[in-house]
Write an enzyme that holds these catalytic residues in place. Structure first.
Site, short mmCIF file in Angstrom:
data_model
loop_
_atom_site.label_atom_id
_atom_site.label_comp_id
_atom_site.label_asym_id
_atom_site.label_seq_id
_atom_site.Cartn_x
_atom_site.Cartn_y
_atom_site.Cartn_z
CB CYS A 103 -0.98 -0.15 1.18
SG CYS A 103 -0.13 0.24 2.75
CB CYS B 71 3.56 -0.49 2.94
SG CYS B 71 2.14 -1.04 4.02
#
Length: 79
Positions: A10, A13
């Site tokens: 994501c 992340c």
């Protein structure tokens, strides 16, 4: 120092991965940085929310993005 960035890919992340790399470069820390994207392996660390950060085998952070100052403090504490 061994650092693992836990996340499924994501945006948060990915941002954590970039922050980690920028911070260790700026501090001149010798560290091995790896990404763990496999959800089953992430779950083995016991975190419920990503991104996560593991330093030398211990979960240091989960579920949020730290600032560079906080990351630097974590890294310096675990040298």
């Amino acid at each position: 120092m061994e650092i693992k960035v836990l996340g499924t890919g994501c945006p948060k992340c990915k941002r954590l991965g970039n922050l980690v790399n920028e911070t260790i470069r700026e501090l001149g820390i010798d560290a091995s940085v790896s990404k763990v994207e496999d959800i089953m392996k992430i779950m083995e660390y016991g975190i419920l929310h990503t991104p996560g950060l593991v330093i030398n085998g211990k979960v240091a952070l989960s579920g949020r993005l730290p600032g560079k100052k906080e990351l630097a403090e974590m890294f310096n504490k675990n040298k």
